[in-house]
Design a protein around this motif. Structure first.
Motif, mmCIF file in Angstrom:
data_model
loop_
_atom_site.group_PDB
_atom_site.id
_atom_site.type_symbol
_atom_site.label_atom_id
_atom_site.label_comp_id
_atom_site.label_asym_id
_atom_site.label_seq_id
_atom_site.Cartn_x
_atom_site.Cartn_y
_atom_site.Cartn_z
ATOM 1 N N ALA A 13 -20.909 40.925 60.678
ATOM 2 C CA ALA A 13 -19.832 40.511 61.572
ATOM 3 C C ALA A 13 -19.562 41.615 62.574
ATOM 4 O O ALA A 13 -19.725 42.808 62.270
ATOM 5 C CB ALA A 13 -18.562 40.192 60.779
ATOM 6 N N PHE A 17 -23.868 38.667 55.067
ATOM 7 C CA PHE A 17 -23.509 38.391 56.450
ATOM 8 C C PHE A 17 -23.294 39.680 57.208
ATOM 9 O O PHE A 17 -23.098 40.757 56.634
ATOM 10 C CB PHE A 17 -22.233 37.539 56.515
ATOM 11 C CG PHE A 17 -20.998 38.254 56.024
ATOM 12 C CD1 PHE A 17 -20.239 39.058 56.871
ATOM 13 C CD2 PHE A 17 -20.590 38.127 54.709
ATOM 14 C CE1 PHE A 17 -19.110 39.713 56.427
ATOM 15 C CE2 PHE A 17 -19.451 38.786 54.237
ATOM 16 C CZ PHE A 17 -18.710 39.579 55.103
ATOM 17 N N VAL A 21 -19.897 36.105 63.515
ATOM 18 C CA VAL A 21 -20.204 36.332 62.111
ATOM 19 C C VAL A 21 -21.511 35.605 61.824
ATOM 20 O O VAL A 21 -21.608 34.395 62.025
ATOM 21 C CB VAL A 21 -19.095 35.804 61.177
ATOM 22 C CG1 VAL A 21 -19.416 36.131 59.721
ATOM 23 C CG2 VAL A 21 -17.748 36.381 61.572
ATOM 24 N N ALA A 32 -24.362 31.807 65.640
ATOM 25 C CA ALA A 32 -24.044 33.171 65.244
ATOM 26 C C ALA A 32 -25.284 34.055 65.277
ATOM 27 O O ALA A 32 -25.257 35.180 65.792
ATOM 28 C CB ALA A 32 -23.444 33.163 63.837
ATOM 29 N N TYR A 45 -13.335 35.069 63.844
ATOM 30 C CA TYR A 45 -14.258 35.480 64.900
ATOM 31 C C TYR A 45 -15.355 34.463 65.211
ATOM 32 O O TYR A 45 -16.153 34.673 66.116
ATOM 33 C CB TYR A 45 -14.906 36.828 64.539
ATOM 34 C CG TYR A 45 -13.887 37.923 64.421
ATOM 35 C CD1 TYR A 45 -13.155 38.348 65.519
ATOM 36 C CD2 TYR A 45 -13.638 38.514 63.199
ATOM 37 C CE1 TYR A 45 -12.204 39.343 65.407
ATOM 38 C CE2 TYR A 45 -12.691 39.515 63.066
ATOM 39 C CZ TYR A 45 -11.976 39.927 64.175
ATOM 40 O OH TYR A 45 -11.038 40.907 64.051
ATOM 41 N N TYR A 67 -16.520 36.417 54.084
ATOM 42 C CA TYR A 67 -17.208 35.684 55.151
ATOM 43 C C TYR A 67 -16.289 34.618 55.747
ATOM 44 O O TYR A 67 -16.179 34.478 56.965
ATOM 45 C CB TYR A 67 -18.480 35.049 54.588
ATOM 46 C CG TYR A 67 -19.197 34.152 55.575
ATOM 47 C CD1 TYR A 67 -20.032 34.692 56.550
ATOM 48 C CD2 TYR A 67 -19.055 32.778 55.516
ATOM 49 C CE1 TYR A 67 -20.694 33.871 57.443
ATOM 50 C CE2 TYR A 67 -19.711 31.951 56.405
ATOM 51 C CZ TYR A 67 -20.537 32.502 57.369
ATOM 52 O OH TYR A 67 -21.177 31.689 58.256
ATOM 53 N N LEU A 113 -13.497 36.186 57.969
ATOM 54 C CA LEU A 113 -14.002 36.685 59.248
ATOM 55 C C LEU A 113 -14.507 35.544 60.125
ATOM 56 O O LEU A 113 -14.299 35.549 61.348
ATOM 57 C CB LEU A 113 -15.117 37.706 59.014
ATOM 58 C CG LEU A 113 -14.664 39.017 58.364
ATOM 59 C CD1 LEU A 113 -15.864 39.864 57.971
ATOM 60 C CD2 LEU A 113 -13.766 39.801 59.315
ATOM 61 N N ALA A 114 -15.162 34.559 59.536
ATOM 62 C CA ALA A 114 -15.682 33.442 60.323
ATOM 63 C C ALA A 114 -14.551 32.641 60.939
ATOM 64 O O ALA A 114 -14.654 32.155 62.074
ATOM 65 C CB ALA A 114 -16.557 32.545 59.448
ATOM 66 N N THR A 169 -12.732 39.455 69.999
ATOM 67 C CA THR A 169 -12.489 40.490 68.995
ATOM 68 C C THR A 169 -11.335 41.408 69.325
ATOM 69 O O THR A 169 -10.872 42.133 68.458
ATOM 70 C CB THR A 169 -13.738 41.362 68.835
ATOM 71 O OG1 THR A 169 -13.961 42.071 70.059
ATOM 72 C CG2 THR A 169 -14.954 40.525 68.506
#
Length: 435
Positions: free
Chosen positions: A297, A295, A288, A246, A284, A277, A280-281, A261
């Motif tokens: 993103a 974090f 991220v 990342a 994506y 986090y 989103l992780a 995305t």
């Protein structure tokens, strides 16, 4: 202990008045040492003061008594000079108790003081536990817990192993981490008091100028429990490789994002919540990345995000665009944490103000608080929650009385009534434009 109404006078040993005192104990025995456990203020009127005063004082010193309080009258019209000289020679603090102050008043004052200390320590322990637990939910939880522990105890806190241990504590680190010696250690190293406790294969090293109190050792115990849990997760190979991927991707020019995305335009999101986090992780993956205690993103503009995050538009997919958007999103994060909702770039009102003028306004309005980030954060949270004590307390993870105290302090420093709409509006704009 500062109780001016007691009228105590320090006759000698002022440089040792920082000694801890467990209790005020009254004794008229020629040798009270068999009945002492250490760290007492011994109160006496000299009813049976022995002729060998230096030996009397030496016995109290060896038994660990912290100080002597001598009551003048009815036995002695003033503190005997032999006692003053003996205490001065042996480093024993000596206090004169006036005839208007009964020993019972001194004992009651100590009882009240000890109760106050107990309440303060319980409050400190509860606040510290909340702060450490909150730190453990951040994206880089180990680093966040260590920095929070250092701030709470005003110390230096490091997690080290044998290879990275500082030279002055290397032997202690090896002994504690070996598993064959003591499971913890404390020592005086130079001018620092140092404590060492194992955390898996590593060792937590806490050092500061003064020893830890019992309540502060309990705070360290909370940190140790959290670090023990967090290390098992952070040290996993899968997590380490994901973070490296990342970070590498988000620091280079980004291309081919639509498959991950969705179609552009894109936005950069900054946050600190582990829940945000994880969400989103999961969606994506490598887009991220950890950043400081939180974090960053990269997401499509149409993605809905509900948590307290800073969100900035990404005009292009080059590194300079990404850096600028990441800086803007990070600056917006504090506003999002105050309101509990995503924070977007300032409204059209901001576009009417020159950025330099806006920042000058912010610094002028908040000048008395600029060196107090705790009050800045509290004011932002309180205004973001529309003046709600409970809402601000929930955002800051502290008791509502702590919020009341801090806001009252900020109000005095700012010298304005924070109950007025004008003051709140000006301060909210100042907080928005401060960074």
């Amino acid at each position: 202990m500062t109780r001016a109404e007691l009228g105590l006078t320090v006759l000698c040993g002022a440089d040792a008045l920082d000694r801890p005192i467990r209790w005020a104990h009254v004794s008229e025995l020629e040798d009270p040492t068999p009945y002492l456990v250490g760290e007492e203020l011994l109160l006496t009127a000299g009813v049976r003061l022995p002729s060998d005063v230096p030996a009397y004082v030496a016995g109290l010193v060896s038994s660990g008594a912290s100080a002597i309080g001598f009551g003048v009258e009815p036995e002695f019209p003033e503190v005997p000079s032999s006692l003053v000289h003996a205490c001065a020679a042996q480093g024993m603090p000596l206090l004169e108790v006036p005839p208007t102050t009964p020993f019972l008043a001194v004992s009651q004052a100590f009882a009240a003081l000890l109760a106050e200390i107990a309440v303060r320590e319980q409050r400190m322990l509860a606040d510290s536990q909340r702060a450490l637990t909150r730190a453990a939910t951040r994206v880089r939880p180990v680093e966040a817990v260590l920095s929070t522990l250092a701030a709470v105890l005003d110390c230096r806190a490091d997690l080290v192993d044998d290879a990275a241990a500082p030279a002055d504590v290397a032997s202690l680190v090896r002994r504690v981490s070996s598993g064959r010696g003591p499971r913890s250690a404390s020592a005086q190293v130079g001018e620092d008091h140092v404590t060492l406790d194992p955390v898996g294969s590593a060792v937590l090293v806490v050092r500061r100028a003064t020893p830890l109190s019992a309540a502060e050792r309990a705070v360290v115990a909370v940190a140790l429990a959290l670090l023990g849990l967090l290390r098992r997760d952070v040290e996993s190979e899968r997590g380490r490789l994901a973070r490296l991927a990342a970070s590498a991707l988000l620091r280079q020019e980004v291309s081919g994002l639509e498959g991950v995305t969705g179609p552009g335009p894109y936005r950069v999101v900054a946050g600190e919540s582990r829940a945000d986090y994880d969400v989103l992780a999961q969606r994506y993956g490598p887009l991220v990345a950890e950043e400081g205690d939180g974090f960053l993103a990269l997401v499509a503009a149409g993605v809905e995000i509900a948590g307290p995050v800073g969100v900035a538009p990404l005009p292009g997919l080059h590194r300079t665009d990404l850096d600028a958007a990441a800086a803007e999103a990070s600056a917006l994060l504090s506003r999002a944490q105050a309101t509990g909702e995503p924070a977007l770039p300032a409204s059209d009102l901001a576009s009417l103000v020159d950025p330099a003028a806006a920042k000058a306004f912010a610094r002028r309005e908040l000048a008395p608080l600029l060196n107090r980030p705790d009050l800045i954060d509290t004011l932002r949270a309180w205004l973001g929650q529309h003046g709600s004590w409970e809402g601000a307390a929930a955002v800051l993870k502290v008791h509502r009385n702590s919020v009341r105290h801090r806001i009252s302090h900020a109000e005095r420093l700012l010298d304005r009534d924070l109950g007025t709409a004008d003051a709140r509006t000006r301060l909210w704009l100042a907080l928005t434009w401060l960074d």
